[in-house]
Design a protein around this motif. Structure first.
Motif, PDB file in Angstrom:
ATOM      1  N   PHE B 396       1.949  -3.769   6.543  1.00 48.07           N
ATOM      2  CA  PHE B 396       0.525  -3.987   6.838  1.00 48.07           C
ATOM      3  C   PHE B 396       0.247  -4.109   8.343  1.00 48.07           C
ATOM      4  CE2 PHE B 396      -0.101  -5.341   2.265  1.00 48.07           C
ATOM      5  CZ  PHE B 396      -0.943  -4.282   1.968  1.00 48.07           C
ATOM      6  N   GLU B 397       1.302  -4.038   9.169  1.00 44.77           N
ATOM      7  CA  GLU B 397       1.070  -3.891  10.611  1.00 44.77           C
ATOM      8  C   GLU B 397       0.550  -2.484  10.891  1.00 44.77           C
ATOM      9  OE1 GLU B 397       2.251  -6.084  13.347  1.00 44.77           O
ATOM     10  OE2 GLU B 397       2.154  -7.588  11.729  1.00 44.77           O
ATOM     11  N   LYS B 398       0.942  -1.549  10.012  1.00 42.56           N
ATOM     12  CA  LYS B 398       0.628  -0.131  10.264  1.00 42.56           C
ATOM     13  C   LYS B 398      -0.518   0.401   9.410  1.00 42.56           C
ATOM     14  CE  LYS B 398       5.383   0.372  10.293  1.00 42.56           C
ATOM     15  NZ  LYS B 398       6.370   0.735   9.364  1.00 42.56           N
ATOM     16  N   VAL B 399      -0.747  -0.193   8.243  1.00 45.45           N
ATOM     17  CA  VAL B 399      -1.751   0.362   7.322  1.00 45.45           C
ATOM     18  C   VAL B 399      -2.713  -0.719   6.822  1.00 45.45           C
ATOM     19  CG1 VAL B 399      -0.229   2.217   6.534  1.00 45.45           C
ATOM     20  CG2 VAL B 399      -0.250   0.033   5.305  1.00 45.45           C
ATOM     21  N   ASP B 400      -3.840  -0.264   6.251  1.00 47.88           N
ATOM     22  CA  ASP B 400      -4.850  -1.196   5.732  1.00 47.88           C
ATOM     23  C   ASP B 400      -4.665  -1.483   4.249  1.00 47.88           C
ATOM     24  OD1 ASP B 400      -6.598  -1.334   8.159  1.00 47.88           O
ATOM     25  OD2 ASP B 400      -6.612   0.821   7.811  1.00 47.88           O
ATOM     26  N   LEU B 401      -4.098  -0.511   3.550  1.00 47.05           N
ATOM     27  CA  LEU B 401      -3.801  -0.719   2.139  1.00 47.05           C
ATOM     28  C   LEU B 401      -2.647   0.195   1.760  1.00 47.05           C
ATOM     29  CD1 LEU B 401      -6.233   1.133  -0.237  1.00 47.05           C
ATOM     30  CD2 LEU B 401      -6.468   1.337   2.212  1.00 47.05           C
ATOM     31  N   ILE B 402      -2.074  -0.075   0.572  1.00 46.10           N
ATOM     32  CA  ILE B 402      -0.919   0.700   0.107  1.00 46.10           C
ATOM     33  C   ILE B 402      -1.266   1.253  -1.272  1.00 46.10           C
ATOM     34  CG2 ILE B 402       1.492   0.497  -0.680  1.00 46.10           C
ATOM     35  CD1 ILE B 402       1.789  -1.761   1.473  1.00 46.10           C
ATOM     36  N   ILE B 403      -0.882   2.510  -1.516  1.00 47.14           N
ATOM     37  CA  ILE B 403      -1.139   3.085  -2.840  1.00 47.14           C
ATOM     38  C   ILE B 403       0.168   3.493  -3.510  1.00 47.14           C
ATOM     39  CG2 ILE B 403      -2.242   4.962  -4.132  1.00 47.14           C
ATOM     40  CD1 ILE B 403      -4.553   4.879  -2.281  1.00 47.14           C
ATOM     41  N   SER B 404       0.250   3.179  -4.815  1.00 43.74           N
ATOM     42  CA  SER B 404       1.423   3.553  -5.608  1.00 43.74           C
ATOM     43  C   SER B 404       0.970   3.847  -7.032  1.00 43.74           C
ATOM     44  CB  SER B 404       2.425   2.385  -5.624  1.00 43.74           C
ATOM     45  OG  SER B 404       2.056   1.432  -6.607  1.00 43.74           O
ATOM     46  N   PRO B 405       1.853   4.402  -7.858  1.00 43.88           N
ATOM     47  CA  PRO B 405       1.513   4.455  -9.281  1.00 43.88           C
ATOM     48  C   PRO B 405       1.462   3.016  -9.808  1.00 43.88           C
ATOM     49  CG  PRO B 405       3.507   5.723  -8.784  1.00 43.88           C
ATOM     50  CD  PRO B 405       3.189   4.929  -7.575  1.00 43.88           C
ATOM     51  N   ALA B 441      -4.192  -6.608  -5.829  1.00 42.51           N
ATOM     52  CA  ALA B 441      -3.976  -5.204  -6.186  1.00 42.51           C
ATOM     53  C   ALA B 441      -4.901  -4.831  -7.329  1.00 42.51           C
ATOM     54  CB  ALA B 441      -2.526  -4.965  -6.582  1.00 42.51           C
ATOM     55  N   VAL B 442      -5.371  -3.586  -7.297  1.00 42.44           N
ATOM     56  CA  VAL B 442      -6.249  -3.116  -8.357  1.00 42.44           C
ATOM     57  C   VAL B 442      -5.678  -1.823  -8.920  1.00 42.44           C
ATOM     58  CG1 VAL B 442      -7.802  -1.874  -6.757  1.00 42.44           C
ATOM     59  CG2 VAL B 442      -8.667  -2.622  -8.983  1.00 42.44           C
ATOM     60  N   SER B 443      -5.715  -1.694 -10.245  1.00 34.15           N
ATOM     61  CA  SER B 443      -5.323  -0.428 -10.861  1.00 34.15           C
ATOM     62  C   SER B 443      -6.584   0.322 -11.266  1.00 34.15           C
ATOM     63  CB  SER B 443      -4.442  -0.675 -12.094  1.00 34.15           C
ATOM     64  OG  SER B 443      -4.118   0.565 -12.713  1.00 34.15           O
ATOM     65  N   VAL B 444      -6.665   1.590 -10.867  1.00 33.21           N
ATOM     66  CA  VAL B 444      -7.827   2.422 -11.251  1.00 33.21           C
ATOM     67  C   VAL B 444      -7.344   3.687 -11.945  1.00 33.21           C
ATOM     68  CG1 VAL B 444      -9.538   1.690  -9.562  1.00 33.21           C
ATOM     69  CG2 VAL B 444      -7.851   3.391  -8.916  1.00 33.21           C
ATOM     70  N   PRO B 445      -8.138   4.193 -12.890  1.00 32.62           N
ATOM     71  CA  PRO B 445      -7.765   5.415 -13.600  1.00 32.62           C
ATOM     72  C   PRO B 445      -7.656   6.603 -12.639  1.00 32.62           C
ATOM     73  CG  PRO B 445      -9.542   4.277 -14.752  1.00 32.62           C
ATOM     74  CD  PRO B 445      -9.379   3.600 -13.423  1.00 32.62           C
ATOM     75  N   CYS B 446      -6.614   7.432 -12.807  1.00 32.47           N
ATOM     76  CA  CYS B 446      -6.480   8.587 -11.906  1.00 32.47           C
ATOM     77  C   CYS B 446      -5.953   9.828 -12.615  1.00 32.47           C
ATOM     78  CB  CYS B 446      -5.607   8.239 -10.709  1.00 32.47           C
ATOM     79  SG  CYS B 446      -3.858   8.130 -11.082  1.00 32.47           S
ATOM     80  N   GLY B 447      -6.067   9.880 -13.949  1.00 34.96           N
ATOM     81  CA  GLY B 447      -5.652  11.102 -14.624  1.00 34.96           C
ATOM     82  C   GLY B 447      -5.156  10.853 -16.035  1.00 34.96           C
ATOM     83  N   PHE B 448      -4.690  11.939 -16.660  1.00 37.31           N
ATOM     84  CA  PHE B 448      -4.164  11.864 -18.020  1.00 37.31           C
ATOM     85  C   PHE B 448      -2.898  12.704 -18.108  1.00 37.31           C
ATOM     86  CE2 PHE B 448      -8.492  10.584 -18.521  1.00 37.31           C
ATOM     87  CZ  PHE B 448      -8.457   9.650 -19.542  1.00 37.31           C
ATOM     88  N   LEU B 464      -3.747   0.141  -5.993  1.00 36.49           N
ATOM     89  CA  LEU B 464      -4.104  -0.050  -4.588  1.00 36.49           C
ATOM     90  C   LEU B 464      -3.788  -1.493  -4.214  1.00 36.49           C
ATOM     91  CD1 LEU B 464      -6.060   2.188  -5.853  1.00 36.49           C
ATOM     92  CD2 LEU B 464      -7.494   1.801  -3.879  1.00 36.49           C
ATOM     93  N   ILE B 465      -2.893  -1.664  -3.249  1.00 37.78           N
ATOM     94  CA  ILE B 465      -2.430  -3.002  -2.855  1.00 37.78           C
ATOM     95  C   ILE B 465      -3.068  -3.364  -1.518  1.00 37.78           C
ATOM     96  CG2 ILE B 465      -0.381  -4.416  -2.374  1.00 37.78           C
ATOM     97  CD1 ILE B 465       1.244  -2.074  -3.789  1.00 37.78           C
ATOM     98  N   GLY B 466      -3.606  -4.577  -1.421  1.00 40.59           N
ATOM     99  CA  GLY B 466      -4.291  -4.974  -0.190  1.00 40.59           C
ATOM    100  C   GLY B 466      -3.578  -6.074   0.566  1.00 40.59           C
ATOM    101  N   LYS B 467      -4.093  -6.339   1.770  1.00 37.85           N
ATOM    102  CA  LYS B 467      -3.609  -7.484   2.527  1.00 37.85           C
ATOM    103  C   LYS B 467      -4.094  -8.755   1.837  1.00 37.85           C
ATOM    104  CE  LYS B 467      -3.932  -5.135   6.960  1.00 37.85           C
ATOM    105  NZ  LYS B 467      -4.642  -4.983   8.221  1.00 37.85           N
ATOM    106  N   PHE B 469      -5.996 -11.759   0.705  1.00 40.36           N
ATOM    107  CA  PHE B 469      -7.437 -12.068   0.683  1.00 40.36           C
ATOM    108  C   PHE B 469      -8.332 -10.904   1.120  1.00 40.36           C
ATOM    109  CE2 PHE B 469      -5.436 -16.193   0.612  1.00 40.36           C
ATOM    110  CZ  PHE B 469      -6.108 -16.781  -0.446  1.00 40.36           C
ATOM    111  N   ASP B 470      -7.778  -9.700   1.124  1.00 46.55           N
ATOM    112  CA  ASP B 470      -8.593  -8.533   1.465  1.00 46.55           C
ATOM    113  C   ASP B 470      -8.878  -7.700   0.217  1.00 46.55           C
ATOM    114  OD1 ASP B 470     -10.028  -6.793   3.037  1.00 46.55           O
ATOM    115  OD2 ASP B 470      -8.263  -5.655   3.680  1.00 46.55           O
ATOM    116  N   GLU B 471      -9.388  -8.352  -0.816  1.00 51.33           N
ATOM    117  CA  GLU B 471      -9.787  -7.626  -2.026  1.00 51.33           C
ATOM    118  C   GLU B 471     -10.835  -6.575  -1.694  1.00 51.33           C
ATOM    119  OE1 GLU B 471      -9.471 -10.921  -1.960  1.00 51.33           O
ATOM    120  OE2 GLU B 471      -8.159 -11.474  -3.629  1.00 51.33           O
ATOM    121  N   LYS B 472     -11.674  -6.873  -0.692  1.00 48.37           N
ATOM    122  CA  LYS B 472     -12.811  -5.995  -0.454  1.00 48.37           C
ATOM    123  C   LYS B 472     -12.390  -4.577  -0.051  1.00 48.37           C
ATOM    124  CE  LYS B 472     -13.928  -7.605   4.253  1.00 48.37           C
ATOM    125  NZ  LYS B 472     -12.652  -8.277   4.523  1.00 48.37           N
ATOM    126  N   THR B 473     -11.304  -4.449   0.707  1.00 50.00           N
ATOM    127  CA  THR B 473     -10.895  -3.106   1.136  1.00 50.00           C
ATOM    128  C   THR B 473     -10.355  -2.283  -0.039  1.00 50.00           C
ATOM    129  OG1 THR B 473     -10.445  -3.895   3.357  1.00 50.00           O
ATOM    130  CG2 THR B 473      -9.400  -1.823   2.727  1.00 50.00           C
TER     131      THR B 473
END
Lengths: 100, 494
Positions: B396-405, B441-448, B464-467, B469-473
């Motif tokens: 998180f020094e380099k990015v604002d959020l992280i995405i994974s399956p 972290a939030v899971s959102v639908p992205c396919g079938f 989507l994983i956040g810093k 207390f940064d749920e908003k991003t």
């Protein structure tokens, strides 16, 4: 952590005793093998060098949280509701087996 | 569109415009539950009378022009969250008769908003599991394919929302228990930062990672609920005195151009189903095309997250579940013939009252904490946990959020993993590290994807994983992605 983490039937019985859980003979046998498998899997943590690492037990970084030392009214219904939950009672008292 | 197919925003608008009343809305859900729950099996308890009463009160408040987005909105609550006067079983036999004498803080807050509770939903007993198959009562079914699990432990929450039996559900996420069911059922599931929502009134499992969590049909719905239940609570000393953001306002800004999204190489390796990998990579490309910058990153201790989690969790479980002793509430062996003395009451109440997985975790935790093993297991795991946290900090020094399956596979068939606890634990492979680090972290639908062992296409989720207390991003990026794709609009066929 050693590679020697097979758990014997005797150890399972000892742990069940510590945990205050009565297990059937079948459960005891099953847990001996399942717990050994899980511990074997967990053994991979020994690869990680943690010699200079401080353990973490919580993530918030807060130290002490203190509230005002003030009286708070309790829910008047709570007493009866708590007593209603007692599985064994004598009037308003919890009934337990003799200890000594 | 039927009343029970709306999302929170639509239902709220309909209530305000008096197109329908809260009582009508509630009754449409109650009748749909009656019609469908014999096959979905989401609910342990339906609180019909209480729900209609709450809806009547909501209608009165709406008449008085009160404004809250949750006023009159029907929800369900995972049966591990205490509800005053309403049976709360944790889906376990040992708490089969337990009626809490108080509301969890989040329940008090929801009641204040005027939401309507339809009932309590199924989960793995004490939230130990990833499929609801560890419920001591029954297994819930995935509305996308009834032969498959809805995920877990908050599986009843997911099946209820996906089957239009409620508008949203509150579950818990200790090591993935809201994110994985959300992915399995094409829903949005948010695990907030540890300390963001009060745990007071949760039946504790792993106190250092337990998080009350939200599952709903759309990102904005989740944001609305979060806003209402988040924030400091004096009854939970791990909640933080930090401003709760105005998430709904924040979601109106759809510019993601300045954001850097990290893509961790360790989360796109062999364990991952190839088609899921493609779906998530495609979703990340979409987010890139919407303006964000994608940055390859590394989280080197990823492979140690599951083993670390499966030491820390059983240890905390064995301690938390020690309170169930057959004396003050719940199932008791006292009064049975076999229980001759007090020790018998303890061992027999617990032996009979706990299911298989609860016992397994209590046993493992008791072993790992017992004299001579503490340093080798628990202390070691706490040190590796520190390294896992550091991985995220560095990233998180380099990015604002992280995405994974969210998950390595789509929803599996009922019974497929039930004989093998280790296989089931591997379901958490992309989820445990986030829990250990306490991040949102939030899971959102992205396919079938059509699984190799079935005919029906099953949903895929992206995490989507956040810093801290940064749920908003993460909610913002999830919302932008949702608006520019059509996945959340796909619904299971009846």
């Amino acid at each position: 952590m050693t590679k020697k983490n097979r758990i014997s039937i005797e150890e399972v019985k000892h742990i069940a005793d510590l945990a205050r859980i009565e297990l059937t003979a079948q459960e005891t046998k099953k847990f001996a093998s399942e717990l050994s498998d899980v511990l074997g899997y967990i053994d991979q943590l020994s690869e990680v060098d943690t010699s200079k690492i401080e353990p973490v037990s919580q993530v918030t970084g807060t130290i002490n949280a203190i509230r005002d030392d003030a009286k708070e009214d309790s829910d008047p219904d709570a007493r009866k509701a708590l007593i209603d939950n007692f599985p064994n009672k004598d009037g308003d008292y919890i009934k337990v087996k003799q200890v000594m | 569109m039927k009343l029970n197919e709306l999302n929170i925003t639509q239902a709220c608008e309909g209530l305000r415009k008096k197109e329908f009343s809260a009582v009508e809305l509630t009754k449409s859900y109650l009748s749909h539950i009656k019609k469908t729950d014999h096959k979905i099996k989401s609910f342990i308890t339906v609180t019909e009378d209480e729900a209609v009463k709450q809806a009547r009160q909501a209608d009165k408040r709406i008449q008085n022009n009160e404004m809250s987005e949750l006023l009159g909105i029907p929800c369900s609550i995972k049966d591990i969250i205490n509800t005053k006067g309403v049976l709360t079983t944790a889906a376990s036999n040992i708490l089969k008769n337990y009626v809490p004498v108080y509301d969890a803080t989040l329940i008090s807050r929801l009641k204040k908003e005027g939401t309507v509770m339809l009932g309590k939903v199924n989960c793995d007993a004490f939230a130990h599991g990833a499929s609801t198959e560890n419920s001591d009562y029954f297994t819930s079914h995935n509305p996308w394919d009834l032969e498959r699990v809805p995920g877990g432990s908050s599986g009843g929450s997911a099946s209820a929302v996906a089957a239009n039996q409620c508008l949203y559900s509150i579950g818990t996420d200790t090591g993935g228990s809201i994110r994985q069911p959300a992915a399995f059922c094409n829903l949005v599931g948010l695990k907030p930062t540890y300390g963001r929502i009060s745990r007071y009134g949760l039946i504790s499992m792993t106190s250092s990672t337990d998080c009350p969590s939200i599952i709903a049909k759309r990102v904005v719905d989740v944001a609305i609920v979060l806003e209402k239940i988040a924030g400091l609570d004096q009854k939970d000393s791990t909640t933080i005195n930090k401003k709760v953001d105005d998430y709904q306002e924040y979601l109106k800004d759809e510019n993601i151009k300045d954001l850097k999204v990290g893509m961790p190489s360790e989360y796109f390796l062999n364990e991952l189903n190839v088609e899921i990998k493609e779906a998530v990579e495609k979703a990340i490309k979409k987010i890139e095309s919407l303006g964000a910058t994608i940055v390859p990153i590394s989280l080197p201790h990823t492979k140690y997250a599951v083993p670390t989690y499966y030491i820390i969790t059983p240890c905390e479980v064995s301690s938390n579940l020690a309170r169930f002793d057959g004396i003050r509430y719940g199932y008791s062996a006292n009064g049975t013939e076999e229980a001759k003395n007090l020790l018998d009451v303890y061992t027999k109440s617990r032996g009979k009252g706990f299911g298989n997985e609860a016992k397994r975790r209590i046993m493992l935790g008791t072993y790992a904490l017992s004299s001579g093993y503490y340093e080798a297991y628990y202390l070691k795991a706490q040190k590796v946990r520190a390294l896992i946290i550091k991985d995220f900090k560095d990233a998180f020094e380099k990015v604002d959020l992280i995405i994974s399956p969210t998950t390595p596979n789509v929803a599996f068939k009922i019974g497929q993993h039930s004989g093998n606890p280790l296989e089931m634990y591997m379901e958490d492979i992309f989820l445990s590290a986030v829990s250990l680090a306490g991040l949102p972290a939030v899971s959102v639908p992205c396919g079938f994807v059509k699984p190799s062992d079935g005919e029906k296409e099953m949903p895929v989720g992206m995490q989507l994983i956040g810093k801290s207390f940064d749920e908003k991003t993460i909610l913002k990026v999830a919302n932008v992605y949702e608006k520019n794709t059509d996945w959340t609009n796909q619904k299971p066929k009846d």
